[in-house]
Design an enzyme around this catalytic site. Structure first.
Site, PDB file in Angstrom:
ATOM      1  N   TYR A   1       1.090   4.081   6.541  1.00 48.21           N
ATOM      2  CA  TYR A   1       2.452   3.536   6.450  1.00 48.21           C
ATOM      3  C   TYR A   1       3.489   4.662   6.533  1.00 48.21           C
ATOM      4  O   TYR A   1       4.537   4.517   7.164  1.00 48.21           O
ATOM      5  CB  TYR A   1       2.646   2.797   5.130  1.00 48.21           C
ATOM      6  CG  TYR A   1       2.038   1.426   5.047  1.00 48.21           C
ATOM      7  CD1 TYR A   1       1.541   0.750   6.156  1.00 48.21           C
ATOM      8  CD2 TYR A   1       1.962   0.770   3.818  1.00 48.21           C
ATOM      9  CE1 TYR A   1       0.993  -0.515   6.056  1.00 48.21           C
ATOM     10  CE2 TYR A   1       1.420  -0.507   3.705  1.00 48.21           C
ATOM     11  CZ  TYR A   1       0.936  -1.141   4.824  1.00 48.21           C
ATOM     12  OH  TYR A   1       0.402  -2.401   4.713  1.00 48.21           O
TER      13      TYR A   1
ATOM     14  N   LYS B   1       0.836  -1.204   0.000  1.00 50.46           N
ATOM     15  CA  LYS B   1       0.000   0.000   0.000  1.00 50.46           C
ATOM     16  C   LYS B   1       0.870   1.253   0.000  1.00 50.46           C
ATOM     17  O   LYS B   1       0.379   2.352  -0.252  1.00 50.46           O
ATOM     18  CB  LYS B   1      -0.956  -0.018   1.193  1.00 50.46           C
ATOM     19  CG  LYS B   1      -2.126  -0.978   1.016  1.00 50.46           C
ATOM     20  CD  LYS B   1      -3.175  -0.810   2.089  1.00 50.46           C
ATOM     21  CE  LYS B   1      -2.737  -1.302   3.437  1.00 50.46           C
ATOM     22  NZ  LYS B   1      -2.470  -2.757   3.480  1.00 50.46           N
TER      23      LYS B   1
END
Length: 353
Positions: free
Chosen positions: A144, A112
């Site tokens: 992230y 991702k």
């Protein structure tokens, strides 16, 4: 010097594999969780990542030299994901600071990084495949990135090195895990075999026909061990995949064969597992009772929503491993063997019949 690794998420797919590999390497393994389960070779550390005081108290007796961060918390929006997951990393590293023992932190994220968060998964401008580390971040908020930024800030403050590990879909064994394609497909195949339903590929034509790759949790664990000690891997980000590529049009038949069923022909129609398995909890409970299985709760084994997100992508997803190869990590794992090994372990542990 004896190494002590603190694994945050030691009972998950990645964390349990890392605990096994690092324990076999002779390291002392600490496993942090709110309610740590009993794990062979793992010293339990009970603490809540959202509670800074509980972390400080729980970690005060320990002096880990290495840290593996392999956990995250899902929330309805990306803004909440950023707030919660960034704070958890910050709280942990702040709690470890007084001991001054940490020399390396390894953060496990995923693709991702290139595809975007769940809210914008695979939509908009996606970097060219195969994904390479040099492509950097997308111009969009992503939890992230927030996790990375907390690690980078603490590393600068406290003087430890770091590594970031970006696996593709991880194949491994863990019960109650939110991202568990291998076990989800094993449960789905078992339901199809037991009920006579067709074993249909649930995803998109792009995934059926296009090239893709995956990551065995055991290979990722060896990558974490390598990066935690190899000087050339310090302060680097790495993609981590098995090293082979495949098409689901080939793999689907391999999976069906193991379960002794025929794969249904694919006609290009997306049939999400979340819809196919929506009413299957009672069916699974009955199968578990008949076969004496260890886990009768379908929701603790299968995560159809996450498998649908991967198999329903309208874009090709292939990952480049050249950076790891150049830096000296040469391990390889055939993905069909990874699935078959997992299925055998699930059967041996009475999780599937």
């Amino acid at each position: 010097m004896t190494e002590t690794v603190l694994i945050v998420g030691a009972s998950g797919i990645v964390g349990s594999a890392a605990a096994a590999v690092m324990g076999e390497a002779g390291w002392t393994v600490l496993g942090l969780a709110r309610n740590p389960p009993a794990q062979s070779g793992v010293v339990p550390v009970a603490a809540d990542l959202q509670d800074a005081e509980s972390l400080k108290a729980a970690l005060a007796p320990h002096r880990p030299t290495r840290v593996v961060l392999s956990t995250w918390m899902r929330r309805p929006t990306e803004a909440e994901m950023i707030r919660i997951n960034g704070a958890m990393v910050r709280n942990l590293l702040d709690a470890l600071q007084p001991a001054g023992s940490v020399r390396h932190v390894a953060l496990v994220t995923g693709l991702k990084h290139y595809l975007g968060p769940f809210e914008a998964y695979g939509k908009g401008a996606v970097p060219q495949t195969p994904f390479r580390e040099e492509q950097g971040r997308l111009p969009i908020e992503n939890f992230y990135y927030a996790q990375e930024d907390e690690v980078f800030a603490a590393a600068k403050r406290d003087g430890f090195s770091w590594s970031v590990h970006r696996p593709h879909t991880v194949i491994g064994k863990a019960v109650g895990n939110a991202m568990n394609m291998g076990t989800t497909l094993a449960v789905y195949a078992t339901l199809c075999r037991e009920t006579g339903r067709p074993f249909r590929f649930p995803g998109s034509a792009m995934q059926w026909n296009g090239l893709t790759d995956m990551t065995d949790a055991r290979l990722l664990a060896r990558h974490l061990l390598w990066a935690s000690t190899a000087p050339q891997a310090e302060n680097q980000d790495f993609n981590v995949v098995n090293g082979d590529v495949f098409r689901w049009s080939w793999m689907w038949g391999r999976l069906a064969a193991w379960f002794g069923i025929e794969p249904a022909p694919f006609d290009g129609t997306v049939r999400p597992l979340e819809e196919q398995m929506a009413g299957d909890a009672p069916l699974w409970a009955g199968i578990a009772a008949r076969h004496g299985l260890a886990e009768p709760d379908l929701n603790r084994l299968a995560s159809p929503w996450h498998t649908d997100a991967d198999l329903g992508r309208p874009i090709e997803v292939v990952t480049d491993m050249s950076k790891s190869r150049r830096f000296g990590f040469l391990d390889y794992q055939p993905t069909d063997d990874a699935f078959i090994d997992l299925f055998a372990r699930l059967r041996a542990d009475r999780l599937i019949p």
